[in-house]
Motif scaffolding. Sequence first.
Motif, mmCIF file in Angstrom:
data_model
loop_
_atom_site.group_PDB
_atom_site.id
_atom_site.type_symbol
_atom_site.label_atom_id
_atom_site.label_comp_id
_atom_site.label_asym_id
_atom_site.label_seq_id
_atom_site.Cartn_x
_atom_site.Cartn_y
_atom_site.Cartn_z
ATOM 1 N N GLY A 282 8.411 2.759 6.128
ATOM 2 C CA GLY A 282 7.271 3.321 5.421
ATOM 3 C C GLY A 282 6.857 4.615 6.088
ATOM 4 N N THR A 283 5.583 4.933 6.027
ATOM 5 C CA THR A 283 5.067 6.149 6.632
ATOM 6 C C THR A 283 3.776 5.849 7.377
ATOM 7 O OG1 THR A 283 3.843 6.712 4.615
ATOM 8 C CG2 THR A 283 6.048 7.654 4.860
ATOM 9 N N VAL A 284 3.424 6.735 8.291
ATOM 10 C CA VAL A 284 2.152 6.648 8.994
ATOM 11 C C VAL A 284 1.624 8.065 9.146
ATOM 12 C CG1 VAL A 284 3.165 6.796 11.303
ATOM 13 C CG2 VAL A 284 0.971 5.634 10.994
ATOM 14 N N SER B 253 2.387 0.564 19.870
ATOM 15 C CA SER B 253 2.847 -0.439 18.903
ATOM 16 C C SER B 253 1.985 -0.354 17.652
ATOM 17 C CB SER B 253 2.763 -1.842 19.508
ATOM 18 O OG SER B 253 1.455 -2.124 19.957
ATOM 19 N N LEU B 254 2.540 -0.807 16.548
ATOM 20 C CA LEU B 254 1.803 -0.749 15.291
ATOM 21 C C LEU B 254 2.257 -1.859 14.353
ATOM 22 C CD1 LEU B 254 3.918 0.567 13.035
ATOM 23 C CD2 LEU B 254 3.362 2.662 14.233
ATOM 24 N N LEU B 255 1.415 -2.121 13.378
ATOM 25 C CA LEU B 255 1.728 -3.062 12.306
ATOM 26 C C LEU B 255 2.022 -2.256 11.049
ATOM 27 C CD1 LEU B 255 -1.000 -5.825 12.680
ATOM 28 C CD2 LEU B 255 1.445 -6.262 12.505
ATOM 29 N N LEU B 256 3.153 -2.516 10.424
ATOM 30 C CA LEU B 256 3.514 -1.815 9.202
ATOM 31 C C LEU B 256 4.476 -2.678 8.397
ATOM 32 C CD1 LEU B 256 3.230 0.770 7.511
ATOM 33 C CD2 LEU B 256 5.166 1.718 8.774
ATOM 34 N N ALA B 257 4.245 -2.762 7.107
ATOM 35 C CA ALA B 257 5.070 -3.562 6.200
ATOM 36 C C ALA B 257 5.094 -5.027 6.609
ATOM 37 C CB ALA B 257 6.491 -2.999 6.117
ATOM 38 N N GLY B 258 3.974 -5.495 7.177
ATOM 39 C CA GLY B 258 3.847 -6.900 7.536
ATOM 40 C C GLY B 258 4.558 -7.299 8.801
ATOM 41 N N TYR C 77 4.469 10.897 9.021
ATOM 42 C CA TYR C 77 5.723 10.632 9.713
ATOM 43 C C TYR C 77 6.448 9.516 8.966
ATOM 44 C CZ TYR C 77 4.014 13.074 13.944
ATOM 45 O OH TYR C 77 3.541 13.998 14.845
ATOM 46 N N LYS C 78 7.757 9.653 8.780
ATOM 47 C CA LYS C 78 8.555 8.532 8.309
ATOM 48 C C LYS C 78 8.757 7.552 9.459
ATOM 49 C CE LYS C 78 11.225 11.047 4.818
ATOM 50 N NZ LYS C 78 12.587 11.465 4.384
ATOM 51 N N VAL C 79 8.663 6.268 9.176
ATOM 52 C CA VAL C 79 8.876 5.236 10.195
ATOM 53 C C VAL C 79 10.228 4.588 9.913
ATOM 54 C CG1 VAL C 79 8.000 3.104 11.211
ATOM 55 C CG2 VAL C 79 6.388 4.852 10.409
ATOM 56 N N MET C 80 11.177 4.761 10.861
ATOM 57 C CA MET C 80 12.548 4.298 10.669
ATOM 58 C C MET C 80 12.898 3.213 11.681
ATOM 59 S SD MET C 80 13.681 6.264 8.163
ATOM 60 C CE MET C 80 15.426 5.848 8.261
ATOM 61 N N HIS C 81 13.481 2.133 11.160
ATOM 62 C CA HIS C 81 14.098 1.110 12.024
ATOM 63 C C HIS C 81 15.587 1.175 11.745
ATOM 64 C CE1 HIS C 81 15.210 -3.319 12.781
ATOM 65 N NE2 HIS C 81 15.238 -2.639 13.926
ATOM 66 N N GLY C 82 16.325 1.841 12.633
ATOM 67 C CA GLY C 82 17.727 2.102 12.364
ATOM 68 C C GLY C 82 17.837 3.006 11.147
ATOM 69 N N LEU C 83 18.585 2.556 10.130
ATOM 70 C CA LEU C 83 18.740 3.323 8.898
ATOM 71 C C LEU C 83 17.732 2.916 7.829
ATOM 72 C CD1 LEU C 83 22.641 3.323 8.617
ATOM 73 C CD2 LEU C 83 21.161 5.139 9.501
ATOM 74 N N ARG C 84 16.887 1.934 8.146
ATOM 75 C CA ARG C 84 15.928 1.435 7.174
ATOM 76 C C ARG C 84 14.619 2.207 7.248
ATOM 77 N NH1 ARG C 84 12.291 -3.898 8.082
ATOM 78 N NH2 ARG C 84 10.902 -3.627 6.277
ATOM 79 N N HIS D 257 0.860 -1.194 0.000
ATOM 80 C CA HIS D 257 0.000 0.000 0.000
ATOM 81 C C HIS D 257 0.886 1.230 0.000
ATOM 82 C CE1 HIS D 257 0.729 0.533 4.338
ATOM 83 N NE2 HIS D 257 0.392 -0.728 4.510
ATOM 84 N N SER D 258 0.277 2.393 -0.119
ATOM 85 C CA SER D 258 1.034 3.622 -0.359
ATOM 86 C C SER D 258 1.910 4.042 0.810
ATOM 87 C CB SER D 258 0.071 4.767 -0.708
ATOM 88 O OG SER D 258 -0.851 4.980 0.353
ATOM 89 N N SER D 259 1.686 3.504 2.000
ATOM 90 C CA SER D 259 2.483 3.900 3.159
ATOM 91 C C SER D 259 3.700 3.009 3.382
ATOM 92 C CB SER D 259 1.611 3.905 4.427
ATOM 93 O OG SER D 259 0.668 4.945 4.365
ATOM 94 N N ILE D 260 3.877 2.006 2.542
ATOM 95 C CA ILE D 260 5.054 1.139 2.631
ATOM 96 C C ILE D 260 6.145 1.714 1.739
ATOM 97 C CG2 ILE D 260 5.942 -1.172 2.076
ATOM 98 C CD1 ILE D 260 3.220 -2.277 2.866
#
Length: 725
Positions: free
Chosen positions: A495-497, A508-513, A485-492, A294-297
């Motif tokens: 997606g966005t929320v 907590s949230l579910l994003l990109a599976g 908001y950009k959602v960052m895990h370290g440098l990765r 989806h568009s937020s990934i």
Amino acid sequence: MTFQLLSRTVQKKIWDMEWRGLTPIQEAAIPVILEGRHALLMAGTASGKTEAAFLPVLSALDSSGQTGLGLDGVKVLYLSPLRALINDQFERVERLTDTLDIPLVKWHGDVSRSKKMSWLEDPKGILQITPESLESLLVNRIDDLARVLERVEYVIIDELHAFLEGDRGLQVQSLLARMRRYMRQEPVMIGLSATVGDPAQGQAFLHTEDPEAVAVVNPGDVKRQIFLQAEFFEKEKAGLPPALVRDLYDLTKDQKAILFCNSRGQVEELTHRLNELGRELGGPLYKPRYFPHHSSIDKGEREWIEEEMKTTKTPLSVVCTNTLELGIDVGTLDLVVQVDATYSVSALKQRLGRSGRREGQDSYLMMYATETEELVQAVAVTELLFDKWIEPAVPRREVYDLLFHQVLGMCTERSGLYQEDLLTEIAAHPVFAGLPASRVRELLAYMLEEDWLEVVEGRCILGVQGEQLVRSRDFYAVFQSPALYKVMHGLRLVGTVEANPLVQKGESLLLAGAMWEITDLDEQRGIVYVTPSFEGKKPIWLSGSRYLHPKIADKMYEVYTGTDDLDYLSPRAWERLQAARAVAAELGWERERRVIREGSRSVTVFDFAGTRRQNALARLLRGWFREQELRLTVKQTAFAVVIEGGDIEKGIGKKAVTAVGEILARGQEEKYLLMGRGMEPEKPAATKFAQYLPRHLQLMIEDEIERDVEGLREWIGGRKWKVER
């Protein structure tokens, strides 16, 4: 034979690609386009529409010596609604052009500036571009416009139906009008679509001055069997019912499938639940088979799953919103799944068309409903699809917000315009010609007064406010995008929320599976930092309003009040539909009459009129109650208007509906709409650029978008009512 009409080079290319033959749309389109005629190409998904347009175009260029060293300038402008679709089509078109020595360039926000500037040094060949990037090109590359556009001979608009209704389509028409002043000749216009409801609208879009000059090329869909079933599982408070997830897993675990959902949150939930079930059943060796799209990934992750779907030989499914509804190639599929009803027949047809892409292959669609209303809507949309009906486009007329936007763009592009010249161009413009001249002058005066424009040496140029807006990155798109908001895990980048108060540290949230815990939130930079988590819930995206066409609403009423046996419903779904029909009968619903049900404290008008007609009905009721000094409120559900308050009396429902009919018959709706507005909370501007307009123009735009008064006038005049108590 059509093949023989193509140039020798193009014929050889087809032989080299080992095609078995031309498809029906290609056979029909090639002679038309080679004759230099404008064309609307209508055919289903995966029918070869792209090649149907490009084969004759490339052949014509080749035959006239406009390839290789003989190529002079940009010859083809290809407009697409999606960056991803341009990326996908780039590969398909490149396979056709690689032996013709015709440069092919894609131009959108994901393409580096260095590549764009390098191409601009010697622009030629085929330019693939989005409307937003074309707007940016017209505004920012003033000195290059003539070199880029003067030799264009063909304009190809892909997924034309995506532009027929909505502000982006009006923007495209305006951009086409602005571009023509740089072109040496009128280009051949070619539109591609699988779901144009009314071909005449497509013809008018492609050639406003002479729609009949556009040939409609529609050989009919390839005959294939459609296997369709609808299933029902009751929705639970916690989300999707486990029985649905298990049924869906058993159905798709050994298949290659697309699973369509109506929201990003549902995509994430379903992807997670299916993979969790897979781990539970398959143990530690289980590898995820379901991936969200989806568009937020993040774009990179979306492109990865698109490529995996295209090339994999193992069972794999993508769970998505409408991001894969259009023509992005994901290879051949075994099955398409729809979770809950689509909001339009067009969407259902697009999604159904994603399966059965191989020659001789049938189409398979499985629909799931989680609420009774969703089941009835799914049936209604399906029945209309079987009837070969698709929603006609209804372009806006009160387009003062788009005029505001395009005036700023035109004044920038032309380095200023004399006011009378500007007014003359607006009066002849295909999008704005229907606006009253007095209101156009009023808007220009307002823009000058508020410093959106200023006059220097007699020419209208950007004022301080106008300069700031045009130079912002948000100017080029006419659609509203939420703050993200950009959602960052370290440098990765995951997606966005959407930015909203519910996004907080510790949530907590579910994003990109995957499941994530928010460890930090940098509001100033707009970044959410996350780490993997063992608990997750759907991120909250704020969804826009869904508008249901009156034809679908009316068909739903017909389903509720009908007796037809529908063989594509499962036993469970059929049982639920029968129960829904029993409730409808108890409420007194009849096919030929709408029902007003009177209670002791409320009156319910079961209108099934469609969203915009019902909005008009509710506003007029509020206005009439205010005039009558009745202490009554009006609430709305999807298919009913509910009247409540201290002045409820016997017969008030029929009396109120009759009064609305009389108001419309007398042509007094503006007075009552205005009174009704005073009983509603004030809303933000209805469109992105409406917020910059005078308030009365904002309200005109809002009324047109949200309320269909003319449709209500026609509808209520032919409606019969009965009162139930």
